[in-house]
Design an enzyme around this catalytic site. Structure first.
Site, PDB file in Angstrom:
ATOM      1  N   ARG A 114      -8.944  -4.020  11.917  1.00 28.25           N
ATOM      2  CA  ARG A 114      -9.602  -3.988  12.198  1.00 28.25           C
ATOM      3  C   ARG A 114     -10.426  -2.841  10.309  1.00 28.25           C
ATOM      4  NH1 ARG A 114      -7.192   1.036  10.141  1.00 28.25           N
ATOM      5  NH2 ARG A 114      -5.057   1.449  10.969  1.00 28.25           N
ATOM      6  N   VAL A 125     -10.008   2.576   6.548  1.00 30.39           N
ATOM      7  CA  VAL A 125     -10.495   4.353   6.088  1.00 30.39           C
ATOM      8  C   VAL A 125     -11.309   3.872   5.081  1.00 30.39           C
ATOM      9  CG1 VAL A 125     -10.316   6.809   5.695  1.00 30.39           C
ATOM     10  CG2 VAL A 125      -9.099   5.655   7.529  1.00 30.39           C
ATOM     11  N   HIS A 145       3.817   8.932   3.665  1.00 33.20           N
ATOM     12  CA  HIS A 145       2.831   8.001   3.524  1.00 33.20           C
ATOM     13  C   HIS A 145       1.913   8.123   4.105  1.00 33.20           C
ATOM     14  CE1 HIS A 145       7.486   6.500   3.614  1.00 33.20           C
ATOM     15  NE2 HIS A 145       7.933   7.417   4.496  1.00 33.20           N
ATOM     16  N   HIS A 205       1.256   0.557  -3.037  1.00 36.44           N
ATOM     17  CA  HIS A 205       0.715  -0.042  -1.920  1.00 36.44           C
ATOM     18  C   HIS A 205      -0.184  -0.796  -2.230  1.00 36.44           C
ATOM     19  CE1 HIS A 205       0.236   0.758   2.428  1.00 36.44           C
ATOM     20  NE2 HIS A 205      -0.562  -0.485   1.904  1.00 36.44           N
ATOM     21  N   LYS A 264      13.578  -4.145   5.042  1.00 34.17           N
ATOM     22  CA  LYS A 264      14.410  -3.939   3.065  1.00 34.17           C
ATOM     23  C   LYS A 264      13.261  -2.836   2.901  1.00 34.17           C
ATOM     24  CE  LYS A 264      14.661  -6.500  -1.197  1.00 34.17           C
ATOM     25  NZ  LYS A 264      16.080  -5.917  -1.699  1.00 34.17           N
ATOM     26  N   TYR A 265      14.410  -1.900   1.981  1.00 29.78           N
ATOM     27  CA  TYR A 265      13.528  -0.999   1.255  1.00 29.78           C
ATOM     28  C   TYR A 265      13.241  -1.435   0.316  1.00 29.78           C
ATOM     29  CZ  TYR A 265      12.442   3.292  -0.010  1.00 29.78           C
ATOM     30  OH  TYR A 265      11.727   5.233  -0.408  1.00 29.78           O
ATOM     31  N   GLU A 291       2.607  -4.914   6.731  1.00 29.10           N
ATOM     32  CA  GLU A 291       1.799  -5.430   8.169  1.00 29.10           C
ATOM     33  C   GLU A 291       0.195  -5.987   8.376  1.00 29.10           C
ATOM     34  OE1 GLU A 291       1.191  -1.572  10.635  1.00 29.10           O
ATOM     35  OE2 GLU A 291       0.013  -1.081   8.998  1.00 29.10           O
ATOM     36  N   ARG A 318      -9.440  10.857   0.211  1.00 29.11           N
ATOM     37  CA  ARG A 318     -10.042  11.659   1.349  1.00 29.11           C
ATOM     38  C   ARG A 318     -10.048  13.961   1.089  1.00 29.11           C
ATOM     39  NH1 ARG A 318      -6.401   8.004   6.033  1.00 29.11           N
ATOM     40  NH2 ARG A 318      -6.353   5.700   4.739  1.00 29.11           N
ATOM     41  N   GLY A 370       3.191   6.649   8.503  1.00 29.35           N
ATOM     42  CA  GLY A 370       4.515   7.125   8.372  1.00 29.35           C
ATOM     43  C   GLY A 370       4.947   7.876   9.546  1.00 29.35           C
TER      44      GLY A 370
END
Length: 340
Positions: free
Chosen positions: A153, A156, A96, A69, A62-63, A149, A199, A26
């Site tokens: 790795r 979390v 974010h 997500h 582009k938004y 993206e 979390r 974010g």
């Protein structure tokens, strides 16, 4: 510069998103609604990116309004095999930052799962990627998905994938690095049950999620079938300002989503942390929220619902009972530590 950014934005159509090239979480992100807003937003995004990552490069994308997500876990070996291990839904976010994750996603059909998985595999293969990785996407309400993206790795939130696939991703990172081949059976996996991760952070949701610092004086960790605690603290741990606020991950599995939500709710009631404020009560309210229970979420959902999910009020009966139980357990532990 701003002119180049406006030229790119005109190709996509407004609104667009400015995003730091050197990092995530974010930082260095701004939504630009009109050409007139571009200059100020670009300057702000660059400053934040420079402070966070030492690099003020940003790019324009582009938004997508109201997306989910959704990310795909991949695993690739040195023998040419790359597999998708299914999706994770990570739409419960604040600024974010992911707060709750689950696998699978209520919005992903078997056909869409195959399509997104095939896309992630092709991308990993095109890059010559090896080992575990995650391809992140935005999924719009019409079922169109857009690549964000790849995280090279473990994420979390990888335990929810481990729960629904039965695959130990940490172990397979090591086995792939040692030259082992991924079994052919991994290509035919489908989710088994449902898993949710919360979390647990050292933040005060009732006070704008301000960081909470201090020494943990008592900790009671949930347990039982289908419950997992990946924690980084214990009694006596000092929680300061200079580290990520995440104390632990609490993961629950159930035969279906309703069972997973119920199990997570029960586990949160059992969790007790004294000495600092935590996000536990916030997560409890999310598990009780009717929209969340229906799976009616997207990445702006939490921002819209935040006031009702963080408002202070009398604890629910279950929370009150859990608090009494925690106090009794704490007194039992104190008695056990007293010298004879």
């Amino acid at each position: 510069d701003a002119d180049a950014a406006r030229t790119a934005a005109e190709q996509f159509g407004y609104p667009v998103l400015l995003k730091a090239a050197a990092g995530g979480g974010g930082k260095g992100m701004r939504v630009v609604q009109t050409p007139a807003d571009m200059g100020g937003a670009l300057d702000a995004a660059r400053r934040e990116a420079k402070n966070a990552f030492g690099d003020d490069s940003v790019y324009v994308e582009k938004y997508i309004a109201g997306p989910r997500h959704v990310e795909i876990q991949v695993l690739a070996d040195h023998h040419g095999r790359c597999v998708s291990l299914g999706e994770r839904e990570c739409s419960v976010q604040r600024r974010h930052q992911k707060m709750i994750e689950e696998a699978p996603s209520v919005a992903v059909s078997p056909e869409l799962r195959r399509a997104m998985g095939d896309t992630a595999v092709r991308m990993a293969q095109a890059a010559g990627y090896r080992n575990a990785g995650t391809c992140e996407f935005l999924l719009d309400p019409d079922g169109n998905y857009y690549f964000l993206e790849m995280n090279t790795r473990l994420q979390v939130e990888h335990p929810v994938t481990e729960f629904v696939t039965g695959i130990d991703l940490v172990q397979w990172q090591l086995r792939v690095a040692a030259g082992e081949a991924i079994p052919e059976s991994f290509e035919r996996l489908t989710p088994r049950g449902w898993a949710i991760e919360c979390r647990i952070t050292s933040e005060d949701p009732a006070n704008g999620f301000l960081p909470s610092t201090g020494r943990i004086s008592y900790l009671h960790v949930p347990a039982g079938p289908g419950v997992r605690w990946d924690g980084g603290v214990e009694v006596g741990s000092e929680v300061g300002l200079h580290y990520d606020p995440m104390l632990a991950k609490l993961i629950g599995w159930g035969a279906d989503r309703n069972a997973a939500v119920a199990r997570m709710h029960r586990a949160l009631l059992e969790l007790a942390v004294d000495g600092i404020e935590t996000s536990r009560d916030f997560h409890l309210r999310v598990m009780e929220d009717e929209e969340f229970r229906r799976g009616a979420i997207e990445i702006q959902w939490l921002e819209r619902r935040l006031a009702s999910l963080t408002q202070a009020g009398p604890p629910a009966e279950g929370v009150r009972v859990a608090a009494i139980a925690a106090a009794l357990l704490a007194e039992r532990d104190r008695q056990a530590r007293r010298p004879n």
